[in-house]
Design a protein around this motif. Structure first.
Motif, PDB file in Angstrom:
ATOM      1  N   THR A 279      -4.225  -6.968  -6.930  1.00 51.78           N
ATOM      2  CA  THR A 279      -5.540  -6.311  -6.818  1.00 51.78           C
ATOM      3  C   THR A 279      -6.660  -7.219  -7.321  1.00 51.78           C
ATOM      4  OG1 THR A 279      -4.466  -4.188  -7.159  1.00 51.78           O
ATOM      5  CG2 THR A 279      -6.850  -4.238  -7.466  1.00 51.78           C
TER       6      THR A 279
ATOM      7  N   GLU B  75       0.837  -1.200   0.000  1.00 51.73           N
ATOM      8  CA  GLU B  75       0.000   0.000   0.000  1.00 51.73           C
ATOM      9  C   GLU B  75       0.876   1.256   0.000  1.00 51.73           C
ATOM     10  OE1 GLU B  75      -3.193  -0.276   2.809  1.00 51.73           O
ATOM     11  OE2 GLU B  75      -3.833   1.789   2.419  1.00 51.73           O
TER      12      GLU B  75
ATOM     13  N   GLU C  14     -15.851   6.734  -5.885  1.00 53.04           N
ATOM     14  CA  GLU C  14     -17.156   7.155  -5.359  1.00 53.04           C
ATOM     15  C   GLU C  14     -17.892   8.087  -6.314  1.00 53.04           C
ATOM     16  OE1 GLU C  14     -16.066   8.535  -1.464  1.00 53.04           O
ATOM     17  OE2 GLU C  14     -15.734   6.466  -0.775  1.00 53.04           O
TER      18      GLU C  14
ATOM     19  N   PRO D 171      -5.871   1.436  -6.892  1.00 58.95           N
ATOM     20  CA  PRO D 171      -7.013   0.803  -6.212  1.00 58.95           C
ATOM     21  C   PRO D 171      -7.571   1.560  -5.009  1.00 58.95           C
ATOM     22  CG  PRO D 171      -4.970  -0.310  -5.613  1.00 58.95           C
ATOM     23  CD  PRO D 171      -4.613   0.709  -6.650  1.00 58.95           C
ATOM     24  N   TYR D 172      -6.845   2.552  -4.512  1.00 62.13           N
ATOM     25  CA  TYR D 172      -7.316   3.205  -3.280  1.00 62.13           C
ATOM     26  C   TYR D 172      -7.903   4.589  -3.549  1.00 62.13           C
ATOM     27  CZ  TYR D 172      -4.662  -0.538  -1.123  1.00 62.13           C
ATOM     28  OH  TYR D 172      -4.191  -1.778  -0.776  1.00 62.13           O
ATOM     29  N   ASN D 173      -9.094   4.829  -2.979  1.00 64.42           N
ATOM     30  CA  ASN D 173      -9.761   6.129  -3.112  1.00 64.42           C
ATOM     31  C   ASN D 173      -8.886   7.281  -2.661  1.00 64.42           C
ATOM     32  OD1 ASN D 173     -12.383   6.291  -4.227  1.00 64.42           O
ATOM     33  ND2 ASN D 173     -13.124   4.972  -2.573  1.00 64.42           N
ATOM     34  N   GLU D 174      -8.217   7.072  -1.543  1.00 61.20           N
ATOM     35  CA  GLU D 174      -7.402   8.145  -0.962  1.00 61.20           C
ATOM     36  C   GLU D 174      -6.286   8.586  -1.922  1.00 61.20           C
ATOM     37  OE1 GLU D 174      -6.119   7.343   3.182  1.00 61.20           O
ATOM     38  OE2 GLU D 174      -4.179   8.126   2.470  1.00 61.20           O
TER      39      GLU D 174
ATOM     40  N   PRO E 247      -7.155  -5.230  -2.097  1.00 65.88           N
ATOM     41  CA  PRO E 247      -8.479  -4.664  -2.410  1.00 65.88           C
ATOM     42  C   PRO E 247      -8.479  -3.724  -3.615  1.00 65.88           C
ATOM     43  CG  PRO E 247      -7.506  -3.539  -0.533  1.00 65.88           C
ATOM     44  CD  PRO E 247      -6.544  -4.631  -0.905  1.00 65.88           C
ATOM     45  N   TYR E 248      -9.662  -3.545  -4.204  1.00 62.70           N
ATOM     46  CA  TYR E 248      -9.885  -2.457  -5.172  1.00 62.70           C
ATOM     47  C   TYR E 248     -11.091  -1.656  -4.683  1.00 62.70           C
ATOM     48  CZ  TYR E 248     -10.846   0.399  -9.163  1.00 62.70           C
ATOM     49  OH  TYR E 248     -11.063   1.511  -9.963  1.00 62.70           O
ATOM     50  N   GLU E 249     -10.866  -0.409  -4.349  1.00 62.21           N
ATOM     51  CA  GLU E 249     -11.961   0.450  -3.891  1.00 62.21           C
ATOM     52  C   GLU E 249     -12.556   1.172  -5.098  1.00 62.21           C
ATOM     53  OE1 GLU E 249      -9.737   1.454   0.386  1.00 62.21           O
ATOM     54  OE2 GLU E 249     -10.220   3.093  -0.989  1.00 62.21           O
ATOM     55  N   GLN E 250     -13.825   0.917  -5.375  1.00 62.69           N
ATOM     56  CA  GLN E 250     -14.459   1.554  -6.528  1.00 62.69           C
ATOM     57  C   GLN E 250     -14.555   3.061  -6.304  1.00 62.69           C
ATOM     58  OE1 GLN E 250     -18.026  -0.163  -8.005  1.00 62.69           O
ATOM     59  NE2 GLN E 250     -17.156  -2.206  -8.100  1.00 62.69           N
TER      60      GLN E 250
ATOM     61  N   LYS F 151     -15.481  -0.266 -15.171  1.00 63.74           N
ATOM     62  CA  LYS F 151     -16.239  -1.182 -14.315  1.00 63.74           C
ATOM     63  C   LYS F 151     -16.336  -2.508 -15.078  1.00 63.74           C
ATOM     64  CE  LYS F 151     -20.385  -0.794 -11.433  1.00 63.74           C
ATOM     65  NZ  LYS F 151     -21.201  -1.945 -11.786  1.00 63.74           N
TER      66      LYS F 151
END
Ligand code: ADP
Length: 204
Positions: A158, A77, A168, A108-111, A163-166, A131
């Protein structure tokens, strides 16, 4: 880091001057999604079409930057974050240089994606979420990476072991397991025209 002795220099030629010279604006098209969702394919097809219309473009590709700019980094990460920080700063330079920049990164991370968005003015960062169902990506597996990840040969992969954060609130969602490549390109180019980044008559 001690940056007390470093000052920011304002330059005489600004981004607006470059936009006038180029007859189009610059922005960062940020393509995010699972491995094999189609990021490189769509980035390359979009660039080909824009280039044909005399638009200044450049692709920053996840695999490519890891051969140079980020070859010292892995896929934890922390390393992914540092990789994207570097890419974000480089993309900002390119956008300042008047280039319509296309970035293809799993990101993969929103942040981390938010960190990059914050480097840009409103409308200059266009987040495009591919998607695509994991099962479709895994069936495509053009580089055989899912097979290796399932066999435990790749760590922190990933969708499998990371994880993969979709996103927002992405500007664009492309269901690349449902729509053909051409339609994806059409949707992105319409957005570029509708937001005035490229002129209507400029893009065929
Ligand atoms: P990524 O860069 O996300 O890892 P790639 O673009 O390298 O993905 O690979 C995606 C693969 O899926 C390519 O071989 C591409 O031709 C194929 N593909 C099939 N259908 C589509 C589609 N509708 N949209 C995007 N890619 C598709």
């Amino acid at each position: 880091m001690n940056d007390q002795n470093i000052t920011w220099h304002n330059q005489k030629i600004g981004k607006q001057d470059r936009w006038l010279k180029n007859s189009h604006k610059s922005a960062l098209v940020w393509i995010t999604g699972l491995s094999a969702s189609g990021k490189s394919t769509i980035a390359n097809e979009l660039e080909r079409r824009l280039f044909q219309c005399h638009i200044n473009t450049l692709i920053l590709d996840g695999d490519n930057v890891r051969h140079g700019l980020s070859k010292d980094l892995g896929f934890t990460e922390k390393d992914r974050k540092e990789n994207l920080r570097r890419v974000g700063e480089m993309a900002k330079l390119l956008v300042d240089a008047g280039i319509l920049t296309i970035a293809a990164f799993i990101s993969p991370y929103n942040e981390d994606r938010m960190m990059i968005r914050r480097l840009f003015h409103d409308g200059e960062f266009i987040e495009v979420f591919l998607k695509c169902d994991l099962s479709v990506c895994e069936a495509r597996d053009p580089k055989g990476l899912y097979k290796k990840a399932r066999a435990g040969e790749i760590k922190d992969f990933t969708g499998i072991s990371a994880p993969y954060e979709q996103p927002e609130h992405p500007e664009i969602i492309l269901e690349t397991d449902r729509i053909p490549i051409d339609e994806s390109i059409e949707i992105i180019s319409s957005h570029l025209k509708n937001t005035g980044i490229i002129l209507n008559g400029q893009y065929l």
